[in-house]
Enzyme design. Structure first.
Site, PDB file in Angstrom:
ATOM      1  N   LYS A  84       9.161   9.715  38.235  1.00  0.00           N
ATOM      2  CA  LYS A  84       8.273   8.702  37.658  1.00  0.00           C
ATOM      3  C   LYS A  84       6.925   8.679  38.372  1.00  0.00           C
ATOM      4  O   LYS A  84       5.864   8.659  37.732  1.00  0.00           O
ATOM      5  CB  LYS A  84       8.929   7.322  37.718  1.00  0.00           C
TER       6      LYS A  84
ATOM      7  N   ASP B  74       8.978   3.452  33.193  1.00  0.00           N
ATOM      8  CA  ASP B  74       9.431   2.386  34.076  1.00  0.00           C
ATOM      9  C   ASP B  74      10.268   1.403  33.256  1.00  0.00           C
ATOM     10  O   ASP B  74      10.621   1.672  32.106  1.00  0.00           O
ATOM     11  CB  ASP B  74       8.234   1.692  34.733  1.00  0.00           C
TER      12      ASP B  74
END
Length: 210
Positions: free
Chosen positions: A120, A138
């Site tokens: 991420k 997220d």
């Protein structure tokens, strides 16, 4: 959800916010890398408060490395998991100095090799610092993708891959910012603000709220 509906969703998001940006404050790729590393399980507001004090003092790998773990902790101790984050950032600074001429690499493999940098974080840096099409999924993007049915998936990686496949190419660079902001301020977790949502008529969420 069909392609035409997805295109219309992102068209509206772009029209409402033509140049979306991250809410993390940074002025170069290294500052962004540090800020994103600090943002795990923390708010952007909290990270910005800390980096406003840190970056004027140290905003290069050399300068932060010189602070040492304890010196860095003093600046970031208001952020969750700050002990582990300080150690990872110091280790990452050492690798950047020794292997990358103190520059943040612009490829996934090298980024993910840095301590504290997962997929991420790498995606945020690739997209925001280097303008590459990447989707940093997220909790907000995961929720919005599943709730609206833009790109439903059971795992973060599944949602990421579907978004990369389903989001029309013209929107790919900015899509991750639009989705995060939509999840943060409109399609919120507990009670989505459907009545004030600009894509409510396109969304396929079955339990819409007024």
């Amino acid at each position: 959800m069909n392609a035409a509906k997805r295109h219309e969703i992102f068209s509206r998001l772009r029209e409402a916010n033509p140049n979306p940006v991250t809410e993390l404050e940074y002025s170069n790729p290294f500052e962004l890398l540090v800020a994103v590393t600090l943002s795990a399980q923390a708010t952007d507001v909290g990270v910005n408060k800390a980096t406003r004090k840190l970056f004027p003092v140290a905003n290069t790998p050399e300068a932060i490395y010189a602070l040492g773990v304890d010196g860095l902790k003093a600046y970031i101790k208001t952020i969750g998991l700050y002990n582990a984050k300080a150690e990872n950032i110091i280790k990452a600074c050492k690798i950047l100095m020794e292997q990358h001429n103190s520059q943040v690499p612009d490829n996934r493999e090298a980024l993910e090799a840095l301590p504290g940098v997962g997929r991420k974080t790498a995606n945020v840096v690739l997209n925001t610092a280097f303008g590459q099409p990447a989707m940093a999924v997220d909790t907000h993007i995961f929720r919005v993708s599943n709730r609206t049915r833009i790109a439903p998936g059971k795992t973060v990686l599944e949602v990421e891959k579907k978004l990369m496949r389903f989001v029309p190419k013209e929107f790919l660079i900015d899509a991750h910012h639009w989705l995060i902001l939509h999840g943060r301020y409109t399609c919120v977790a507990r009670k989505p603000r459907c009545g004030s949502c600009l894509i409510e008529d396109l969304c396929e969420y079955k339990e819409k709220l007024d």
